[in-house]
Write an enzyme that holds these catalytic residues in place. Sequence first.
Site, PDB file in Angstrom:
ATOM      1  N   GLU A  35      19.753  54.194  24.904  1.00 19.78           N
ATOM      2  CA  GLU A  35      20.218  55.344  24.338  1.00 19.78           C
ATOM      3  C   GLU A  35      19.054  56.201  24.069  1.00 19.78           C
ATOM      4  O   GLU A  35      17.989  55.862  23.502  1.00 19.78           O
ATOM      5  CB  GLU A  35      20.674  55.084  22.683  1.00 19.78           C
ATOM      6  CG  GLU A  35      21.881  55.961  22.626  1.00 19.78           C
ATOM      7  CD  GLU A  35      23.016  55.916  23.454  1.00 19.78           C
ATOM      8  OE1 GLU A  35      23.153  56.653  24.522  1.00 19.78           O
ATOM      9  OE2 GLU A  35      23.718  54.813  23.420  1.00 19.78           O
ATOM     10  N   SER A 127      31.770  60.998  26.945  1.00 20.91           N
ATOM     11  CA  SER A 127      31.313  61.742  28.299  1.00 20.91           C
ATOM     12  C   SER A 127      32.635  62.433  29.273  1.00 20.91           C
ATOM     13  O   SER A 127      32.652  62.152  30.220  1.00 20.91           O
ATOM     14  CB  SER A 127      30.462  61.068  29.251  1.00 20.91           C
ATOM     15  OG  SER A 127      29.698  62.004  29.819  1.00 20.91           O
ATOM     16  N   SER A 128      33.276  62.869  28.360  1.00 18.60           N
ATOM     17  CA  SER A 128      34.435  63.838  28.966  1.00 18.60           C
ATOM     18  C   SER A 128      33.764  64.916  29.787  1.00 18.60           C
ATOM     19  O   SER A 128      34.335  65.239  30.878  1.00 18.60           O
ATOM     20  CB  SER A 128      35.246  64.511  28.062  1.00 18.60           C
ATOM     21  OG  SER A 128      34.895  65.389  27.090  1.00 18.60           O
ATOM     22  N   SER A 129      32.643  65.491  29.200  1.00 18.12           N
ATOM     23  CA  SER A 129      32.151  66.505  30.130  1.00 18.12           C
ATOM     24  C   SER A 129      31.568  66.084  31.506  1.00 18.12           C
ATOM     25  O   SER A 129      31.825  66.856  32.490  1.00 18.12           O
ATOM     26  CB  SER A 129      30.825  67.087  29.291  1.00 18.12           C
ATOM     27  OG  SER A 129      29.894  66.134  28.956  1.00 18.12           O
ATOM     28  N   ASP A 173      25.141  60.300  32.486  1.00 16.13           N
ATOM     29  CA  ASP A 173      26.515  60.615  32.211  1.00 16.13           C
ATOM     30  C   ASP A 173      27.160  60.767  33.694  1.00 16.13           C
ATOM     31  O   ASP A 173      28.122  60.290  34.145  1.00 16.13           O
ATOM     32  CB  ASP A 173      26.923  61.634  31.484  1.00 16.13           C
ATOM     33  CG  ASP A 173      26.392  61.244  29.886  1.00 16.13           C
ATOM     34  OD1 ASP A 173      25.929  60.280  29.799  1.00 16.13           O
ATOM     35  OD2 ASP A 173      26.597  62.147  29.286  1.00 16.13           O
TER      36      ASP A 173
HETATM   37  P1  ADP Z   1      31.688  64.353  25.523  1.00 17.52           P
HETATM   38  O1  ADP Z   1      30.997  64.880  26.925  1.00 17.52           O
HETATM   39  O2  ADP Z   1      31.026  63.432  24.601  1.00 17.52           O
HETATM   40  O3  ADP Z   1      33.168  64.246  25.417  1.00 17.52           O
HETATM   41  P2  ADP Z   1      30.536  67.353  25.354  1.00 17.52           P
HETATM   42  O4  ADP Z   1      30.571  68.196  24.101  1.00 17.52           O
HETATM   43  O5  ADP Z   1      29.610  66.997  26.060  1.00 17.52           O
HETATM   44  O6  ADP Z   1      31.211  65.873  24.551  1.00 17.52           O
HETATM   45  O7  ADP Z   1      32.010  67.606  26.379  1.00 17.52           O
HETATM   46  C1  ADP Z   1      33.272  67.976  25.866  1.00 17.52           C
HETATM   47  C2  ADP Z   1      33.771  69.368  26.339  1.00 17.52           C
HETATM   48  O8  ADP Z   1      33.883  69.212  27.799  1.00 17.52           O
HETATM   49  C3  ADP Z   1      34.795  70.122  25.760  1.00 17.52           C
HETATM   50  O9  ADP Z   1      34.659  71.029  24.657  1.00 17.52           O
HETATM   51  C4  ADP Z   1      35.605  70.796  26.990  1.00 17.52           C
HETATM   52  O10 ADP Z   1      34.924  72.282  26.937  1.00 17.52           O
HETATM   53  C5  ADP Z   1      34.964  70.206  28.082  1.00 17.52           C
HETATM   54  N1  ADP Z   1      36.218  69.151  28.600  1.00 17.52           N
HETATM   55  C6  ADP Z   1      36.019  67.720  28.715  1.00 17.52           C
HETATM   56  N2  ADP Z   1      37.299  67.259  29.295  1.00 17.52           N
HETATM   57  C7  ADP Z   1      37.824  68.172  29.343  1.00 17.52           C
HETATM   58  C8  ADP Z   1      39.338  68.387  29.950  1.00 17.52           C
HETATM   59  N3  ADP Z   1      40.094  67.524  30.138  1.00 17.52           N
HETATM   60  N4  ADP Z   1      39.892  69.596  30.183  1.00 17.52           N
HETATM   61  C9  ADP Z   1      38.996  70.899  29.785  1.00 17.52           C
HETATM   62  N5  ADP Z   1      37.833  70.582  29.234  1.00 17.52           N
HETATM   63  C10 ADP Z   1      37.112  69.624  29.001  1.00 17.52           C
HETATM   64 MG    MG Z   2      29.337  65.371  27.385  1.00 11.21          MG
END
Ligand code: ADP
Ligand code: MG
Length: 385
Positions: A35, A127-129, A173
């Site tokens: 990490e 890591s949805s981003s 990521d």
């Molecule tokens: P993490 O990567 O840990 O989930 P982050 O803050 O780095 O958190 O990223 C989240 C952001 O990515 C959300 O606020 C949004 O803007 C964008 N995002 C992620 N997944 C989606 C999705 N399925 N649709 C639209 N935007 C998304």
């Molecule tokens: Mg992220």
Amino acid sequence: MSDAKTRAIDAYIRAYDKKPEHIIRAPGRVNIIGEHTDYNDGFVLPCAIDKDTVVAIGRHDGDIIEALSIDYDAHDIFSIDGDIVESPQLWANYVRGMAKHLLLGDYSLAPSRISIAGDVPLGSGLSSSAALEMAVGRALIEQSGQMIKLTDLAMIGQEAENQFVGCACGIMDQLISAKASAEHALLIDCRTLECSAIPIPENISLLIVNSGIIHSNSDGAYNERRAQCEKAALHYGVAALRDIDENQLEAGKAGLDDISYRRARHVVTENARTLAAAIALRQNDLSKLGQLMQQSHASMRDDFEITVAEIDRLADIMNDAIAHYCDGRGGARMTGGGFGGCVIALAPHEHIADIIDSIHRHYKKNDNQKVEMLISRASAGVNII
Ligand code: ADP
Ligand code: MG
């Protein structure tokens, strides 16, 4: 068919009155260990999870990219002829950022319509981003009939997130979301970007517990840790903290302030733990792997100071359960940037239910926190489905 895939396709057809031409998925990830080592040119050991972001894409006219976010019920439209500028919508900047940085990387883009749906929890350290960046980037490349190396796609994703979205993330990521193999973790050397896939033994399960405490990577704390690491590297006269071991850390610490020293100690010991964990995983030595995960958590708590009290409590409950039910075969730690997010455990499959039961019995949460648990397999990286 995954829920996100159905939602992406259905919304595409509803909005654009046509079927999409390509469907692309990219996974979220957890980091098993390593990490805050990525931006110190060090080692990380993540695996992709079986939660995806799905992009449906098809052609458009003129020089337009039109994007639909099903999860935000929102819409964006921009021109790819000329400078791509920021949108007031955060989610749209990941799309615009990928388009802009693909163009800057000399890829050409076709006018496209896309729809996006994901089942990676947002802002939870999974890591949805990066999943969004990899799915959008791969989709734009496919729609314009080009090829891209997965490492290049990952680097463009990181560039977009750093420079366009404004979040100073490392490369981990994007690389794992792009290059993961099913049923494997990936040891990544973040300096050379060399990756080695390490099989996750079949008897081991991955439990992800989302604390419900929301982190934000863009937070000042993340940038502050990066600055402290850079300061420490400068003190030791090296390009990055990856270049010193524990002996050098101790021998050269005179004159370095206590906070920077402890930040450096986390990074140096975490790099060593990550390499040791990769060996332990390869050897199916769950006890050793578990000890390293526990030490990693303690180091994040005491030296890097990126955990919070609830997260420490959750990790303790999970490690106690592993000691009790699994005879110490396994371990738990916070994963992700810190200040909330998820705690993960690797433990023998037959005891996961006991660990979950312990969490239900012992973890008292505040009313506004929803604890979600997920048992995941290690999934493959971005692909066309
Ligand atoms: P993490 O990567 O840990 O989930 P982050 O803050 O780095 O958190 O990223 C989240 C952001 O990515 C959300 O606020 C949004 O803007 C964008 N995002 C992620 N997944 C989606 C999705 N399925 N649709 C639209 N935007 C998304
Ligand atoms: Mg992220």
